[in-house]
Structures are given as C-alpha cells and as structure tokens.
Scaffold this motif. Structure first.
Motif, PDB file in Angstrom:
ATOM      1  N   ARG A   1       4.064   6.459  -5.048  1.00  7.16           N
ATOM      2  CA  ARG A   1       3.667   5.645  -3.905  1.00  7.16           C
ATOM      3  C   ARG A   1       3.901   6.393  -2.597  1.00  7.16           C
ATOM      4  O   ARG A   1       3.083   6.371  -1.689  1.00  7.16           O
ATOM      5  CB  ARG A   1       4.503   4.369  -3.894  1.00  7.16           C
ATOM      6  N   ALA A   2       5.043   7.056  -2.521  1.00  6.84           N
ATOM      7  CA  ALA A   2       5.414   7.713  -1.267  1.00  6.84           C
ATOM      8  C   ALA A   2       4.582   8.951  -0.991  1.00  6.84           C
ATOM      9  O   ALA A   2       4.289   9.260   0.162  1.00  6.84           O
ATOM     10  CB  ALA A   2       6.906   8.079  -1.294  1.00  6.84           C
ATOM     11  N   HIS A   3       4.179   9.673  -2.049  1.00 10.38           N
ATOM     12  CA  HIS A   3       3.566  10.975  -1.836  1.00 10.38           C
ATOM     13  C   HIS A   3       2.166  11.100  -2.409  1.00 10.38           C
ATOM     14  O   HIS A   3       1.508  12.117  -2.185  1.00 10.38           O
ATOM     15  CB  HIS A   3       4.453  12.067  -2.448  1.00 10.38           C
TER      16      HIS A   3
ATOM     17  N   GLU B   1      -0.860  13.993  -6.095  1.00 12.58           N
ATOM     18  CA  GLU B   1      -0.733  15.437  -5.886  1.00 12.58           C
ATOM     19  C   GLU B   1       0.536  15.788  -5.128  1.00 12.58           C
ATOM     20  O   GLU B   1       1.106  16.854  -5.334  1.00 12.58           O
ATOM     21  CB  GLU B   1      -1.960  15.974  -5.143  1.00 12.58           C
ATOM     22  N   GLY B   2       0.982  14.890  -4.278  1.00  9.83           N
ATOM     23  CA  GLY B   2       2.193  15.148  -3.512  1.00  9.83           C
ATOM     24  C   GLY B   2       3.461  14.880  -4.302  1.00  9.83           C
ATOM     25  O   GLY B   2       4.546  15.300  -3.899  1.00  9.83           O
TER      26      GLY B   2
ATOM     27  N   VAL C   1       3.654  -0.027  -0.023  1.00 13.26           N
ATOM     28  CA  VAL C   1       2.198   0.033  -0.148  1.00 13.26           C
ATOM     29  C   VAL C   1       1.759  -0.136  -1.597  1.00 13.26           C
ATOM     30  O   VAL C   1       2.578  -0.147  -2.518  1.00 13.26           O
ATOM     31  CB  VAL C   1       1.631   1.356   0.412  1.00 13.26           C
TER      32      VAL C   1
ATOM     33  N   VAL D   1      -3.443   3.578  -3.082  1.00 11.00           N
ATOM     34  CA  VAL D   1      -3.200   4.986  -2.774  1.00 11.00           C
ATOM     35  C   VAL D   1      -4.052   5.880  -3.665  1.00 11.00           C
ATOM     36  O   VAL D   1      -4.689   6.825  -3.196  1.00 11.00           O
ATOM     37  CB  VAL D   1      -1.702   5.327  -2.960  1.00 11.00           C
TER      38      VAL D   1
ATOM     39  N   ALA E   1      -6.732   4.943  -5.307  1.00 11.10           N
ATOM     40  CA  ALA E   1      -8.168   4.624  -5.207  1.00 11.10           C
ATOM     41  C   ALA E   1      -8.864   5.449  -4.141  1.00 11.10           C
ATOM     42  O   ALA E   1     -10.032   5.815  -4.306  1.00 11.10           O
ATOM     43  CB  ALA E   1      -8.346   3.137  -4.913  1.00 11.10           C
TER      44      ALA E   1
END
Lengths: 203, 203
Positions: free
Chosen positions: A32-34, A37-38, A116, A121, A123
């Motif tokens: 959720r935070a990144h 890929e992050g 969030v 995120v 999508a």
DNA sequence: GTCTATAAAGCGATAGAC
DNA sequence: GTCTATCGCTTTATAGAC
C-alpha cells in the motif's frame, strides 16, 4: 496420546494462525505504501523482520505470491464484512440498513481516510494487468452487491446503477483526494455526504 | 495601454520547442503507465528513443527532475485550460458556463477515461512525499477555482464547499474505477451525472 | 547533443548452513 | 524454519568518445 500436536483443547477460537497469515497485514501495508514495484524485498524484510530465506519459504512464488495473498486477504475481508451483509440485507428499510453498515465498515477499514485502497493503487498503473482479475472482481463484486441492495431498497434499475457507480467512485476518489492534500477528513465528509444524499432521495 | 504584452513578434505560434519540452509528454505517459518507481530508465530510453546520456544531458537531475518537469507541465495545462477559465468566468450563468467548460476539458484531457491522472498515481503511494507540494497544490488550486466559481454561480458557502469536494473526488474515483474494471465509459457517465445533478440543484 | 561503456548500488531469487 | 552468502540481472548515475 500419540498425537498431541493437534490437541486443540476446548478453546473455540484458538486458531494457530500461521506465520504466513500473520505476515499478510504487514505485507499489505508495504504494498500500500510503495506500490508493487516500490515494495522491494529489502523493504519487506525490514518491515517483516524476516530474512529473504524465510520469506521465500513462506511464499515460494516471491513477490507475486505475496501480492496475490494480500489481495485475497482483502477480498476475504470485504466479502465477509461488506459484500455478504449487503447481499443478505432484506427489502426496503433493511436494505438501507445494509448500505449504512457498508459506509460504516468502509470508514473503519480505511481508518477514516488515513489508509489508501491497495486495489486502487494497483489499478492505476500497469501492474494492474498482472492482477487484473482480482482488481476487477473486487469492484465488480462490490458493485453487484451494492446495486442489488439499492434495488431492494426500492430504487429503479437506472437509479440503482447510477448510485452504485457514484458511491464506488466517490469512495475511491475521496481516498485519492484525502491523501493528495494530506487531509483525511475529506474522506469522511465525502462519505457522509454521499450517505446523507442517498437517504434524502430515498424511496 | 493597449495589450502589447502578447504582441511579441509577427509569428503567432512559431515556438522552437526544445527537445526537453517535446520529451515531456512522452515522459508523462511512462510515469502514468508505471508509476515513479516503475518508470525505469530502461523504459524511458525505450519510450523516448534517447540514450541515457542524452536524457541526463536534458535532465541533469535524473528521474526526479523528469518527474518534476512532467508535474509542472501538467500544472501548466490545467492552469491554462481549466483553472484560469474557471476563475475568470463571471457571475451566475457565466460561472456555470465555466464549470461546464471544466467538465468538457477534463473529459477531453483524460481521453474519456482511457488515461489516468498522474497526480493521483503519485498521491496514493509514498513517492507523494517527494512531490508533496506539487501534488497538493494541484488539487488545492483546482478546489479553490471551482469553489469560487460555485459561489459566483449563486451557491452558499457550505453548498459550494461540498460540491467542490464531491466533484474532485468523483473525477479521481471515476478514473480509478474505470481503469480497475477496464471500462472507460464509467468515467464519462460519472462526470455527466455529476454535471447534470449540479445543474438540477442549481441556483 | 548523442552515444557507449562502466561504475556502484539495488533488485528478485536461489543455495545451503544451521 | 530462519539465516547468510551469493548469483545474475537491473537499477540509477557518471565518464568520456565522437
């Protein structure tokens, strides 16, 4: 006795809850935070306190399997807490009560706008394709359950369909907006307004 | 004073348009498609047709500078095509015309739901912090311009504030939803419904 | 101004000790 | 079951030829 390992005693809700299950909320927060890929393995090892070896032991499929497990977990939560109550709400006033319950649970789930939506995120970017079915099903299931409840509350077909899209879009957009301007209160205000307006124009 | 400010030369639209400027829409599309972390230099070199050397020549600050340039470009477009027309729309009916113009331009910009909002993409994950000011200003500026136009159209303060949040959230959420279920038509329907309902409850 | 070569770090994933 | 070490590849960024 020969097998004491599965002697679960008399406790009713004494579920072992495997490390895998315990890990999923942690993974969810990192994705959720990144974003997908992050969310590097370094961040996951740091956030989970587990080394790469343990992570690959629990999730042999790597990041892809982790993300899929998280998405399934989210789907399970919404099915249990929102979609099924929505579908099982009765006619008229009872259907509206199911929708009120939905608004309440959604506000609670997204921590009143401080958290969030992972499906949202995923999508928005091209990793969506990797999880396209789960991303789509989440919203399609939600829309179907909400639309059905709206019909049972006494709305006609077009009205229910319009409200369904408006409510789902309103929730997602309020999450984006709340985070963009760093003001979670926008989320709560937007949901309250939707709910109030829905009741004001109710059957 | 006549308006000599825009009378620079005889050629009206003969701008050289540096490679840097030409590149920005390409970069925007890559960031939009993959997010900041997913937009690797390999993807950027592939999408732009330029080698890494050229990219670092044009953007010495690397990815961060590229993303900042894209965000500034987006901000410029919305200021020019949406926010300023909104602010400069007059009173009453004219203010409503400015809002109608906004809906029209927004639908056009997001290709009727086939293109997502880069600011929204950035807002949802932690890279937001890196570009927090630009992400926030985009929505704050939009909200201020729209809120002001709503006031001029004859709404009271609370009504205007509520509609502002509802419209901005509706647009962002419709983009998320449209992409999640892979149906751009949801975006257009949601915007049309917002616009229609706004007019139906108008002053 | 654009390129290739390359550095230095980070990536996901695997192997094997314990 | 958890760890470290490591592989092979990709990442961002720089250097320098042309």
């Amino acid at each position: 006795m020969t097998d004491a390992t599965t002697a679960t005693t008399a406790a009713p809700a004494a579920k072992p809850l495997s490390q895998r299950e315990e890990l999923i909320p942690v993974l969810a927060e990192i994705f959720r935070a990144h974003g997908y890929e992050g969310a590097s393995l370094a961040r996951i090892t740091e956030g989970s306190g587990l080394g790469k070896g343990s992570l690959y032991y629990l999730f042999p499929g790597g990041k892809d399997e982790m993300a899929n497990a998280v998405l399934s977990h989210i789907d399970g939560w919404f099915q249990r807490e929102v979609f099924i109550p929505l579908r099982e709400s009765g006619e008229g006033e009872d259907a509206m009560a199911g929708i009120d319950h939905m608004f309440r649970e959604v506000k609670r789930y997204f921590l009143s706008g401080r958290k969030v939506c992972l499906i949202g995120v995923f999508a928005l970017v091209n990793v969506r394709d990797r999880f396209a079915d789960k991303v789509k099903d989440y919203f399609v299931d939600w829309a179907a359950a909400l639309n059905d409840a709206l019909l049972r509350s006494g709305r006609d077909v077009d009205d229910a369909a319009g409200w369904t899209e408006e409510i789902l879009a309103g929730i997602q957009g309020a999450l984006v907006l709340a985070r963009a301007i760093d003001d979670p209160a926008v989320f709560v205000r937007t949901l309250d307004r939707l709910q109030q307006r829905l009741q004001a124009t109710g059957a």
